[in-house]
Design an enzyme around this catalytic site. Structure first.
Site, mmCIF file in Angstrom:
data_model
loop_
_atom_site.group_PDB
_atom_site.id
_atom_site.type_symbol
_atom_site.label_atom_id
_atom_site.label_comp_id
_atom_site.label_asym_id
_atom_site.label_seq_id
_atom_site.Cartn_x
_atom_site.Cartn_y
_atom_site.Cartn_z
ATOM 1 N N ASP A 1 10.973 4.391 -7.812
ATOM 2 C CA ASP A 1 9.879 5.185 -7.255
ATOM 3 C C ASP A 1 10.338 6.647 -7.224
ATOM 4 O OD1 ASP A 1 7.565 5.918 -5.610
ATOM 5 O OD2 ASP A 1 8.983 5.963 -3.937
ATOM 6 N N LEU A 2 9.401 7.582 -7.185
ATOM 7 C CA LEU A 2 9.776 9.004 -7.150
ATOM 8 C C LEU A 2 9.795 9.548 -5.721
ATOM 9 C CD1 LEU A 2 7.983 10.463 -10.324
ATOM 10 C CD2 LEU A 2 10.427 10.035 -9.989
ATOM 11 N N ASP A 3 8.621 9.816 -5.142
ATOM 12 C CA ASP A 3 8.540 10.492 -3.847
ATOM 13 C C ASP A 3 9.175 9.653 -2.743
ATOM 14 O OD1 ASP A 3 6.712 12.993 -4.300
ATOM 15 O OD2 ASP A 3 5.778 11.353 -5.394
ATOM 16 N N THR B 1 5.749 5.049 -10.416
ATOM 17 C CA THR B 1 5.245 6.000 -9.424
ATOM 18 C C THR B 1 3.734 5.908 -9.255
ATOM 19 O OG1 THR B 1 5.139 8.372 -8.871
ATOM 20 C CG2 THR B 1 5.080 7.817 -11.197
ATOM 21 N N GLY B 2 3.285 6.357 -8.105
ATOM 22 C CA GLY B 2 1.849 6.499 -7.884
ATOM 23 C C GLY B 2 1.309 7.771 -8.510
ATOM 24 N N LYS C 1 2.370 -1.726 -8.826
ATOM 25 C CA LYS C 1 3.554 -1.342 -9.603
ATOM 26 C C LYS C 1 4.268 -2.569 -10.179
ATOM 27 C CE LYS C 1 4.832 2.917 -7.126
ATOM 28 N NZ LYS C 1 5.938 3.577 -6.396
ATOM 29 N N ASP D 1 10.137 3.306 -1.036
ATOM 30 C CA ASP D 1 10.145 3.728 0.366
ATOM 31 C C ASP D 1 8.826 3.494 1.088
ATOM 32 O OD1 ASP D 1 8.954 7.054 0.696
ATOM 33 O OD2 ASP D 1 8.841 5.873 -1.126
ATOM 34 N N ASN E 1 3.211 1.204 -1.072
ATOM 35 C CA ASN E 1 2.825 0.943 -2.466
ATOM 36 C C ASN E 1 3.995 0.406 -3.301
ATOM 37 O OD1 ASN E 1 4.151 3.446 -2.463
ATOM 38 N ND2 ASN E 1 2.941 4.239 -4.167
#
Length: 269
Positions: free
Chosen positions: A9-11, A43-44, A195, A218, A221
Protein backbone atom coordinates in the site's frame (compact mmCIF):
# COMPACT_ATOMS: atom_id res chain seq x y z
CA UNK A 1 13.67 -18.95 0.32
CA UNK A 2 10.81 -18.97 -2.22
CA UNK A 3 10.35 -15.92 -4.39
CA UNK A 4 7.86 -13.58 -2.74
CA UNK A 5 5.35 -11.12 -4.10
CA UNK A 6 5.51 -8.08 -1.82
CA UNK A 7 2.29 -6.07 -2.20
CA UNK A 8 2.64 -2.57 -0.77
CA UNK A 9 0.00 0.00 0.00
CA UNK A 10 1.20 3.60 -0.46
CA UNK A 11 -0.38 6.14 1.92
CA UNK A 12 0.35 5.44 5.57
CA UNK A 13 2.48 2.43 4.63
CA UNK A 14 5.23 2.91 2.05
CA UNK A 15 4.94 6.70 2.07
CA UNK A 16 5.86 8.89 5.03
CA UNK A 17 3.71 11.79 6.23
CA UNK A 18 5.12 13.97 3.45
CA UNK A 19 3.87 11.48 0.84
CA UNK A 20 7.44 10.48 0.00
CA UNK A 21 9.30 7.19 -0.27
CA UNK A 22 12.41 7.67 1.86
CA UNK A 23 15.83 6.62 0.64
CA UNK A 24 15.91 3.75 3.16
CA UNK A 25 12.55 2.38 1.99
CA UNK A 26 13.54 2.74 -1.67
CA UNK A 27 16.86 0.97 -1.13
CA UNK A 28 15.25 -1.84 0.89
CA UNK A 29 12.60 -2.55 -1.75
CA UNK A 30 15.25 -2.54 -4.47
CA UNK A 31 17.35 -4.97 -2.40
CA UNK A 32 14.32 -7.26 -2.21
CA UNK A 33 13.96 -7.13 -5.99
CA UNK A 34 17.69 -7.78 -6.46
CA UNK A 35 17.23 -10.86 -4.26
CA UNK A 36 14.65 -12.17 -6.76
CA UNK A 37 11.42 -11.05 -5.11
CA UNK A 38 8.66 -9.07 -6.81
CA UNK A 39 7.34 -5.74 -5.50
CA UNK A 40 3.91 -4.53 -6.58
CA UNK A 41 2.02 -1.38 -5.60
CA UNK A 42 -1.59 -1.88 -4.45
CA UNK A 43 -3.16 1.51 -3.82
CA UNK A 44 -6.47 3.30 -3.72
CA UNK A 45 -4.86 6.15 -5.65
CA UNK A 46 -5.50 6.66 -9.35
CA UNK A 47 -2.58 5.92 -11.67
CA UNK A 48 -1.81 9.60 -12.29
CA UNK A 49 -1.17 10.00 -8.52
CA UNK A 50 1.05 6.94 -8.18
CA UNK A 51 3.03 6.56 -11.40
CA UNK A 52 5.99 8.55 -10.03
CA UNK A 53 6.38 6.10 -7.14
CA UNK A 54 6.33 3.23 -9.64
CA UNK A 55 9.13 4.95 -11.55
CA UNK A 56 11.11 5.83 -8.41
CA UNK A 57 11.22 2.17 -7.39
CA UNK A 58 12.09 1.05 -10.92
CA UNK A 59 9.16 -1.38 -11.02
CA UNK A 60 8.15 -3.48 -14.02
CA UNK A 61 5.44 -5.51 -12.25
CA UNK A 62 1.69 -5.03 -12.68
CA UNK A 63 0.12 -2.60 -10.22
CA UNK A 64 -3.27 -2.11 -8.58
CA UNK A 65 -4.98 1.30 -8.66
CA UNK A 66 -8.39 2.48 -7.43
CA UNK A 67 -8.34 -0.29 -4.75
CA UNK A 68 -8.49 -2.94 -7.46
CA UNK A 69 -10.70 -1.37 -10.12
CA UNK A 70 -7.62 -1.09 -12.36
CA UNK A 71 -4.95 -3.81 -12.57
CA UNK A 72 -2.35 -3.06 -15.24
CA UNK A 73 1.27 -2.78 -16.26
CA UNK A 74 1.72 0.96 -16.73
CA UNK A 75 2.07 2.33 -20.23
CA UNK A 76 2.12 -0.99 -22.03
CA UNK A 77 -0.18 -3.70 -23.32
CA UNK A 78 -0.76 -6.54 -20.86
CA UNK A 79 -3.08 -9.38 -21.77
CA UNK A 80 -4.25 -9.77 -18.15
CA UNK A 81 -5.12 -6.09 -17.65
CA UNK A 82 -8.49 -5.53 -16.02
CA UNK A 83 -10.41 -2.30 -15.56
CA UNK A 84 -13.84 -2.35 -13.94
CA UNK A 85 -15.96 0.71 -14.66
CA UNK A 86 -19.04 2.36 -13.14
CA UNK A 87 -22.07 3.31 -15.22
CA UNK A 88 -21.79 7.08 -15.70
CA UNK A 89 -25.53 7.41 -15.13
CA UNK A 90 -24.89 6.70 -11.43
CA UNK A 91 -22.64 9.78 -11.37
CA UNK A 92 -25.42 11.98 -12.70
CA UNK A 93 -28.01 10.39 -10.41
CA UNK A 94 -25.83 11.31 -7.41
CA UNK A 95 -25.19 14.77 -8.83
CA UNK A 96 -28.93 15.40 -9.01
CA UNK A 97 -29.14 14.69 -5.25
CA UNK A 98 -26.12 16.73 -4.24
CA UNK A 99 -28.01 19.12 -1.97
CA UNK A 100 -30.16 16.48 -0.28
CA UNK A 101 -27.06 14.38 0.41
CA UNK A 102 -25.11 17.36 1.83
CA UNK A 103 -22.21 16.87 -0.56
CA UNK A 104 -19.41 19.41 -1.10
CA UNK A 105 -18.31 17.91 -4.40
CA UNK A 106 -18.72 14.90 -6.66
CA UNK A 107 -15.79 13.76 -8.78
CA UNK A 108 -15.47 11.04 -11.40
CA UNK A 109 -12.02 9.62 -12.12
CA UNK A 110 -10.37 7.42 -14.67
CA UNK A 111 -6.82 6.37 -15.42
CA UNK A 112 -5.67 9.66 -16.91
CA UNK A 113 -7.94 12.43 -15.67
CA UNK A 114 -10.79 13.53 -13.39
CA UNK A 115 -14.03 15.52 -13.57
CA UNK A 116 -15.38 17.53 -10.62
CA UNK A 117 -18.71 19.32 -10.36
CA UNK A 118 -17.46 22.33 -8.36
CA UNK A 119 -14.03 23.95 -8.15
CA UNK A 120 -14.87 25.51 -4.75
CA UNK A 121 -13.51 22.53 -2.83
CA UNK A 122 -10.73 21.62 -5.25
CA UNK A 123 -7.75 20.10 -3.44
CA UNK A 124 -4.42 19.81 -5.27
CA UNK A 125 -3.35 16.84 -3.14
CA UNK A 126 -6.46 14.83 -3.92
CA UNK A 127 -6.41 15.44 -7.65
CA UNK A 128 -2.65 15.74 -8.27
CA UNK A 129 -3.18 18.88 -10.29
CA UNK A 130 -2.47 22.54 -9.66
CA UNK A 131 -5.56 24.00 -11.25
CA UNK A 132 -8.64 22.50 -12.87
CA UNK A 133 -9.58 23.58 -16.38
CA UNK A 134 -13.04 23.82 -17.98
CA UNK A 135 -12.43 20.32 -19.39
CA UNK A 136 -12.34 19.02 -15.80
CA UNK A 137 -15.86 20.21 -15.01
CA UNK A 138 -18.19 17.29 -14.36
CA UNK A 139 -20.92 17.52 -16.99
CA UNK A 140 -22.60 15.26 -19.57
CA UNK A 141 -20.56 17.07 -22.23
CA UNK A 142 -17.23 16.23 -20.57
CA UNK A 143 -17.94 12.86 -18.94
CA UNK A 144 -18.76 10.81 -22.02
CA UNK A 145 -17.33 7.45 -20.90
CA UNK A 146 -17.86 5.32 -17.80
CA UNK A 147 -15.46 6.26 -14.97
CA UNK A 148 -13.33 3.89 -12.88
CA UNK A 149 -14.06 5.51 -9.52
CA UNK A 150 -16.12 8.25 -7.88
CA UNK A 151 -15.23 10.49 -4.95
CA UNK A 152 -17.75 12.46 -2.94
CA UNK A 153 -16.92 14.79 -0.07
CA UNK A 154 -19.21 15.70 2.79
CA UNK A 155 -18.87 16.78 6.41
CA UNK A 156 -17.84 14.23 9.03
CA UNK A 157 -21.25 14.38 10.68
CA UNK A 158 -22.97 13.32 7.43
CA UNK A 159 -20.50 10.67 6.26
CA UNK A 160 -22.25 7.60 7.64
CA UNK A 161 -25.65 8.87 6.52
CA UNK A 162 -24.34 9.51 2.97
CA UNK A 163 -22.68 6.10 2.82
CA UNK A 164 -25.86 4.35 3.93
CA UNK A 165 -28.05 6.24 1.46
CA UNK A 166 -25.74 5.61 -1.51
CA UNK A 167 -25.54 1.94 -0.54
CA UNK A 168 -29.33 1.78 -0.29
CA UNK A 169 -29.79 3.24 -3.76
CA UNK A 170 -26.86 1.75 -5.66
CA UNK A 171 -25.55 -1.04 -3.42
CA UNK A 172 -26.30 -3.76 -5.95
CA UNK A 173 -23.94 -2.04 -8.42
CA UNK A 174 -21.25 -0.34 -6.33
CA UNK A 175 -19.36 -0.47 -3.04
CA UNK A 176 -18.93 2.67 -0.92
CA UNK A 177 -15.79 3.04 1.19
CA UNK A 178 -14.63 5.80 3.51
CA UNK A 179 -11.18 7.32 3.08
CA UNK A 180 -8.96 7.44 6.12
CA UNK A 181 -7.78 10.82 7.33
CA UNK A 182 -9.38 14.04 8.49
CA UNK A 183 -11.68 14.65 5.51
CA UNK A 184 -14.97 12.85 5.06
CA UNK A 185 -14.39 11.54 1.55
CA UNK A 186 -16.23 8.50 0.26
CA UNK A 187 -14.90 6.44 -2.61
CA UNK A 188 -17.30 4.55 -4.83
CA UNK A 189 -16.13 1.65 -7.01
CA UNK A 190 -17.86 -1.14 -8.87
CA UNK A 191 -19.39 -3.90 -6.72
CA UNK A 192 -16.93 -6.45 -5.37
CA UNK A 193 -13.78 -4.45 -6.13
CA UNK A 194 -10.95 -4.95 -3.62
CA UNK A 195 -7.16 -4.88 -3.61
CA UNK A 196 -6.96 -8.60 -2.79
CA UNK A 197 -8.50 -9.61 -6.12
CA UNK A 198 -6.06 -7.40 -8.00
CA UNK A 199 -3.05 -8.81 -6.15
CA UNK A 200 -4.36 -12.35 -6.69
CA UNK A 201 -4.43 -11.63 -10.43
CA UNK A 202 -0.82 -10.42 -10.28
CA UNK A 203 0.31 -13.42 -8.21
CA UNK A 204 -1.18 -15.80 -10.78
CA UNK A 205 0.56 -13.95 -13.60
CA UNK A 206 3.92 -14.13 -11.77
CA UNK A 207 3.38 -17.78 -10.73
CA UNK A 208 3.57 -16.88 -7.04
CA UNK A 209 1.61 -19.08 -4.61
CA UNK A 210 -0.76 -17.33 -2.23
CA UNK A 211 1.39 -18.47 0.72
CA UNK A 212 4.31 -16.50 -0.78
CA UNK A 213 2.41 -13.20 -0.94
CA UNK A 214 3.52 -10.66 1.69
CA UNK A 215 1.23 -7.63 2.03
CA UNK A 216 1.63 -4.38 3.94
CA UNK A 217 -1.18 -1.95 4.75
CA UNK A 218 -2.60 0.47 7.30
CA UNK A 219 -6.28 1.12 6.57
CA UNK A 220 -9.64 -0.58 6.16
CA UNK A 221 -9.19 -0.78 2.37
CA UNK A 222 -6.25 -3.15 3.05
CA UNK A 223 -8.38 -5.56 5.08
CA UNK A 224 -9.12 -8.15 2.39
CA UNK A 225 -5.56 -7.85 1.09
CA UNK A 226 -4.00 -8.77 4.44
CA UNK A 227 -6.52 -11.58 4.88
CA UNK A 228 -5.65 -12.93 1.43
CA UNK A 229 -1.86 -12.70 1.75
CA UNK A 230 0.15 -15.63 3.04
CA UNK A 231 1.73 -13.09 5.41
CA UNK A 232 -0.23 -9.91 6.09
CA UNK A 233 1.52 -7.11 7.95
CA UNK A 234 -0.27 -4.12 9.47
CA UNK A 235 1.66 -0.93 10.15
CA UNK A 236 2.10 0.22 13.74
CA UNK A 237 0.11 3.33 12.72
CA UNK A 238 -2.62 1.15 11.18
CA UNK A 239 -6.20 0.75 12.34
CA UNK A 240 -7.05 -1.65 15.15
CA UNK A 241 -9.40 -3.50 12.81
CA UNK A 242 -6.55 -4.18 10.39
CA UNK A 243 -4.18 -5.27 13.14
CA UNK A 244 -6.87 -7.77 14.17
CA UNK A 245 -6.59 -9.68 10.87
CA UNK A 246 -2.83 -9.25 10.32
CA UNK A 247 -0.24 -11.96 10.91
CA UNK A 248 2.06 -9.35 12.40
CA UNK A 249 2.41 -5.62 13.11
CA UNK A 250 5.51 -3.51 12.40
CA UNK A 251 7.36 -2.16 15.41
CA UNK A 252 7.81 1.21 13.67
CA UNK A 253 5.37 3.56 11.91
CA UNK A 254 5.39 4.70 8.28
CA UNK A 255 7.16 7.84 9.49
CA UNK A 256 9.98 5.67 10.86
CA UNK A 257 10.55 3.40 7.82
CA UNK A 258 8.52 0.67 9.51
CA UNK A 259 7.95 -1.27 6.28
CA UNK A 260 11.64 -1.22 5.30
CA UNK A 261 12.89 -2.28 8.73
CA UNK A 262 10.37 -5.11 8.92
CA UNK A 263 11.18 -6.34 5.42
CA UNK A 264 14.94 -6.31 6.08
CA UNK A 265 14.43 -8.65 9.03
CA UNK A 266 11.81 -10.87 7.37
CA UNK A 267 13.76 -11.47 4.16
CA UNK A 268 17.22 -11.15 5.75
CA UNK A 269 18.24 -8.50 3.23
Amino acid sequence: MNRKLIAIDLDGTTLNQDSMITLKTEETLKKAMDAGHHVSIATGRPFRMSHHYYQQLGLTTPMVNFNGALVHIPNQYWAYEKETLIDKQIVFDILAQKRQLNLDFIAAENRETYFIDSFDFFDEKIFAATKPSPQNLLSPQNLTTNPTSLLVRTEKRYAEQVSNELTRQFGNLVDVRTWGGPMAILEIVSKGIEKAKGVHRIANYLNIDQKDVIAFGDEHNDLELLEYAGWGVAMKNGTEQLKGVANDVTELTNQEDGLATYLEDLLVL
